[in-house]
Design a protein around this motif. Structure first.
Motif, PDB file in Angstrom:
ATOM      1  N   ILE A  72      -6.082  69.051  71.968  1.00  0.00           N
ATOM      2  CA  ILE A  72      -5.222  69.327  73.078  1.00  0.00           C
ATOM      3  C   ILE A  72      -5.101  68.092  73.913  1.00  0.00           C
ATOM      4  CG2 ILE A  72      -6.444  70.864  74.722  1.00  0.00           C
ATOM      5  CD1 ILE A  72      -3.535  72.640  74.457  1.00  0.00           C
ATOM      6  N   HIS A  73      -6.260  67.572  74.167  1.00  0.00           N
ATOM      7  CA  HIS A  73      -6.177  66.449  75.224  1.00  0.00           C
ATOM      8  C   HIS A  73      -5.565  65.251  74.672  1.00  0.00           C
ATOM      9  CE1 HIS A  73     -10.138  68.589  76.658  1.00  0.00           C
ATOM     10  NE2 HIS A  73      -9.619  68.232  77.784  1.00  0.00           N
ATOM     11  N   LEU A  74      -4.974  65.144  73.520  1.00  0.00           N
ATOM     12  CA  LEU A  74      -3.791  64.266  73.198  1.00  0.00           C
ATOM     13  C   LEU A  74      -2.661  64.301  74.273  1.00  0.00           C
ATOM     14  CD1 LEU A  74      -4.180  64.591  69.377  1.00  0.00           C
ATOM     15  CD2 LEU A  74      -4.968  62.720  70.824  1.00  0.00           C
ATOM     16  N   PHE A  75      -2.452  65.428  74.782  1.00  0.00           N
ATOM     17  CA  PHE A  75      -1.498  65.395  75.755  1.00  0.00           C
ATOM     18  C   PHE A  75      -1.639  64.673  77.142  1.00  0.00           C
ATOM     19  CE2 PHE A  75      -0.489  69.165  73.039  1.00  0.00           C
ATOM     20  CZ  PHE A  75       0.603  68.834  72.393  1.00  0.00           C
ATOM     21  N   VAL A  76      -2.875  64.572  77.449  1.00  0.00           N
ATOM     22  CA  VAL A  76      -3.293  63.928  78.682  1.00  0.00           C
ATOM     23  C   VAL A  76      -2.613  62.531  78.664  1.00  0.00           C
ATOM     24  CG1 VAL A  76      -5.040  62.902  80.242  1.00  0.00           C
ATOM     25  CG2 VAL A  76      -5.213  65.164  79.057  1.00  0.00           C
ATOM     26  N   PRO A  77      -2.972  61.427  77.814  1.00  0.00           N
ATOM     27  CA  PRO A  77      -2.275  60.218  77.806  1.00  0.00           C
ATOM     28  C   PRO A  77      -0.866  60.316  77.607  1.00  0.00           C
ATOM     29  CG  PRO A  77      -3.617  60.185  76.005  1.00  0.00           C
ATOM     30  CD  PRO A  77      -3.902  61.675  76.573  1.00  0.00           C
ATOM     31  N   LEU A  78      -0.433  61.343  76.870  1.00  0.00           N
ATOM     32  CA  LEU A  78       1.168  61.560  76.746  1.00  0.00           C
ATOM     33  C   LEU A  78       1.799  61.815  78.133  1.00  0.00           C
ATOM     34  CD1 LEU A  78       3.699  62.179  74.560  1.00  0.00           C
ATOM     35  CD2 LEU A  78       2.839  64.471  74.906  1.00  0.00           C
ATOM     36  N   THR A  79       1.240  62.734  78.911  1.00  0.00           N
ATOM     37  CA  THR A  79       1.622  62.786  80.201  1.00  0.00           C
ATOM     38  C   THR A  79       1.677  61.728  81.291  1.00  0.00           C
ATOM     39  OG1 THR A  79       0.845  65.267  80.165  1.00  0.00           O
ATOM     40  CG2 THR A  79       1.293  64.355  82.151  1.00  0.00           C
ATOM     41  N   PHE A  80       0.671  60.829  81.156  1.00  0.00           N
ATOM     42  CA  PHE A  80       0.469  59.813  82.032  1.00  0.00           C
ATOM     43  C   PHE A  80       1.663  58.706  81.562  1.00  0.00           C
ATOM     44  CE2 PHE A  80      -4.227  60.806  82.781  1.00  0.00           C
ATOM     45  CZ  PHE A  80      -3.844  61.525  83.808  1.00  0.00           C
ATOM     46  N   PHE A  81       1.729  58.574  80.306  1.00  0.00           N
ATOM     47  CA  PHE A  81       2.783  57.611  79.815  1.00  0.00           C
ATOM     48  C   PHE A  81       4.211  58.154  80.072  1.00  0.00           C
ATOM     49  CE2 PHE A  81       5.678  55.940  76.593  1.00  0.00           C
ATOM     50  CZ  PHE A  81       5.417  54.622  76.979  1.00  0.00           C
ATOM     51  N   ALA A  82       4.538  59.319  79.791  1.00  0.00           N
ATOM     52  CA  ALA A  82       5.900  59.752  80.010  1.00  0.00           C
ATOM     53  C   ALA A  82       6.013  59.835  81.468  1.00  0.00           C
ATOM     54  CB  ALA A  82       6.039  61.105  79.568  1.00  0.00           C
ATOM     55  N   ALA A  83       5.031  60.099  82.492  1.00  0.00           N
ATOM     56  CA  ALA A  83       5.181  60.040  83.845  1.00  0.00           C
ATOM     57  C   ALA A  83       5.613  58.580  84.333  1.00  0.00           C
ATOM     58  CB  ALA A  83       4.168  60.435  84.488  1.00  0.00           C
ATOM     59  N   ALA A 101      13.160  60.447  79.526  1.00  0.00           N
ATOM     60  CA  ALA A 101      11.564  60.450  79.721  1.00  0.00           C
ATOM     61  C   ALA A 101      11.314  61.785  80.492  1.00  0.00           C
ATOM     62  CB  ALA A 101      11.253  59.291  80.536  1.00  0.00           C
ATOM     63  N   VAL A 102      12.182  62.171  81.344  1.00  0.00           N
ATOM     64  CA  VAL A 102      11.726  63.315  82.088  1.00  0.00           C
ATOM     65  C   VAL A 102      11.787  64.714  81.321  1.00  0.00           C
ATOM     66  CG1 VAL A 102      12.648  64.935  83.836  1.00  0.00           C
ATOM     67  CG2 VAL A 102      12.613  62.602  84.363  1.00  0.00           C
ATOM     68  N   THR A 103      12.843  64.544  80.293  1.00  0.00           N
ATOM     69  CA  THR A 103      13.073  65.675  79.349  1.00  0.00           C
ATOM     70  C   THR A 103      11.782  65.657  78.206  1.00  0.00           C
ATOM     71  OG1 THR A 103      15.435  65.477  79.284  1.00  0.00           O
ATOM     72  CG2 THR A 103      14.547  66.819  77.453  1.00  0.00           C
ATOM     73  N   GLY A 104      11.065  64.524  78.005  1.00  0.00           N
ATOM     74  CA  GLY A 104      10.236  64.383  76.934  1.00  0.00           C
ATOM     75  C   GLY A 104       8.839  64.907  77.644  1.00  0.00           C
ATOM     76  N   LEU A 105       8.809  64.574  79.135  1.00  0.00           N
ATOM     77  CA  LEU A 105       7.627  65.107  79.911  1.00  0.00           C
ATOM     78  C   LEU A 105       7.949  66.455  79.994  1.00  0.00           C
ATOM     79  CD1 LEU A 105       5.373  64.353  81.900  1.00  0.00           C
ATOM     80  CD2 LEU A 105       7.052  63.889  83.585  1.00  0.00           C
ATOM     81  N   PHE A 106       8.879  67.188  80.195  1.00  0.00           N
ATOM     82  CA  PHE A 106       8.978  68.461  80.414  1.00  0.00           C
ATOM     83  C   PHE A 106       8.437  69.218  79.184  1.00  0.00           C
ATOM     84  CE2 PHE A 106      11.218  72.672  80.536  1.00  0.00           C
ATOM     85  CZ  PHE A 106      10.818  73.098  81.821  1.00  0.00           C
ATOM     86  N   PHE A 107       9.086  68.990  78.304  1.00  0.00           N
ATOM     87  CA  PHE A 107       8.926  69.723  76.844  1.00  0.00           C
ATOM     88  C   PHE A 107       7.687  69.242  76.051  1.00  0.00           C
ATOM     89  CE2 PHE A 107      13.578  70.353  77.555  1.00  0.00           C
ATOM     90  CZ  PHE A 107      13.405  71.792  77.266  1.00  0.00           C
ATOM     91  N   GLY A 108       7.375  67.887  76.037  1.00  0.00           N
ATOM     92  CA  GLY A 108       6.187  67.383  75.440  1.00  0.00           C
ATOM     93  C   GLY A 108       5.013  67.432  76.157  1.00  0.00           C
ATOM     94  N   ALA A 109       5.297  67.449  77.296  1.00  0.00           N
ATOM     95  CA  ALA A 109       3.802  67.519  77.948  1.00  0.00           C
ATOM     96  C   ALA A 109       3.570  68.772  79.043  1.00  0.00           C
ATOM     97  CB  ALA A 109       3.848  66.438  78.824  1.00  0.00           C
ATOM     98  N   LEU A 110       4.428  69.640  79.055  1.00  0.00           N
ATOM     99  CA  LEU A 110       4.562  70.780  79.765  1.00  0.00           C
ATOM    100  C   LEU A 110       4.346  72.072  78.833  1.00  0.00           C
ATOM    101  CD1 LEU A 110       3.685  72.058  82.287  1.00  0.00           C
ATOM    102  CD2 LEU A 110       6.313  71.861  83.034  1.00  0.00           C
ATOM    103  N   ILE A 111       5.719  72.027  78.339  1.00  0.00           N
ATOM    104  CA  ILE A 111       6.130  73.467  77.474  1.00  0.00           C
ATOM    105  C   ILE A 111       5.403  73.306  76.244  1.00  0.00           C
ATOM    106  CG2 ILE A 111       7.929  74.552  76.053  1.00  0.00           C
ATOM    107  CD1 ILE A 111       8.547  74.511  79.377  1.00  0.00           C
ATOM    108  N   ILE A 112       5.202  72.695  75.225  1.00  0.00           N
ATOM    109  CA  ILE A 112       4.421  72.747  74.106  1.00  0.00           C
ATOM    110  C   ILE A 112       2.981  72.892  74.461  1.00  0.00           C
ATOM    111  CG2 ILE A 112       3.754  71.100  72.080  1.00  0.00           C
ATOM    112  CD1 ILE A 112       6.563  70.040  72.166  1.00  0.00           C
ATOM    113  N   PRO A 113       2.355  72.279  75.221  1.00  0.00           N
ATOM    114  CA  PRO A 113       0.936  72.541  75.369  1.00  0.00           C
ATOM    115  C   PRO A 113       0.719  73.784  76.351  1.00  0.00           C
ATOM    116  CG  PRO A 113       1.529  70.503  76.665  1.00  0.00           C
ATOM    117  CD  PRO A 113       2.770  70.988  75.900  1.00  0.00           C
ATOM    118  N   GLY A 114       1.918  74.316  77.003  1.00  0.00           N
ATOM    119  CA  GLY A 114       1.760  75.438  77.689  1.00  0.00           C
ATOM    120  C   GLY A 114       1.840  76.739  76.517  1.00  0.00           C
ATOM    121  N   ILE A 115       2.551  76.539  75.670  1.00  0.00           N
ATOM    122  CA  ILE A 115       2.711  77.792  74.650  1.00  0.00           C
ATOM    123  C   ILE A 115       1.433  77.510  73.759  1.00  0.00           C
ATOM    124  CG2 ILE A 115       3.662  77.890  72.394  1.00  0.00           C
ATOM    125  CD1 ILE A 115       6.517  77.033  73.555  1.00  0.00           C
TER     126      ILE A 115
END
Length: 130
Positions: A72-83, A101-115
């Motif tokens: 799940i830590h794979l989402f950390v660099p994804l978040t930094f890159f998308a930000a 980029a914002v849509t990807g950040l919201f869904f790919g770095a917040l919603i998916i790991p949140g689920i």
């Protein structure tokens, strides 16, 4: 809801949960409002701050894999890159890429790991369903 799991969690977990929920709230409002006005810009900045803090605190959460990083830590660099992309493209005036980029950040770095954080046995599962 069992708040005992939250209060017994480490400080990094507590900050992570609070800031992730703040990012979720700001992200939902920001994405549903008109774009480009001062409120959108202010909410976007706060959303980015919340996402960066969420990703940073995730680095210190390692209970899932005996003190090591987990998948799940794979989402950390994804978040930094998308930000970074979010800021980069809006500064360049490329609003279409900024929006992506914002849509990807919201869904790919917040919603998916949140689920994924609600999988049985994880902290969010224990807080809400135990």
């Amino acid at each position: 809801m069992n708040s005992e799991y939250f209060t017994q969690a480490g400080l990094a977990v507590q900050i992570h949960i609070i800031v992730a929920f703040a990012a979720l709230l700001f992200g939902c409002v920001m994405l549903s409002r008109p774009k480009g006005d001062p409120i959108h810009k202010a909410m976007g900045k706060l959303f980015l701050i919340f996402m960066i803090v969420t990703a940073t605190t995730a680095i210190f959460i390692r209970q899932l894999n005996d003190g090591s990083f987990s998948w799940i830590h794979l989402f950390v660099p994804l978040t930094f890159f998308a930000a970074w992309e979010t800021v980069h493209f809006v500064r360049k005036g490329n609003i279409a890429r900024h929006k992506r980029a914002v849509t990807g950040l919201f869904f790919g770095a917040l919603i998916i790991p949140g689920i994924l954080s609600f999988l049985p046995g994880r902290t969010m599962w224990m807080i809400f369903f135990s």
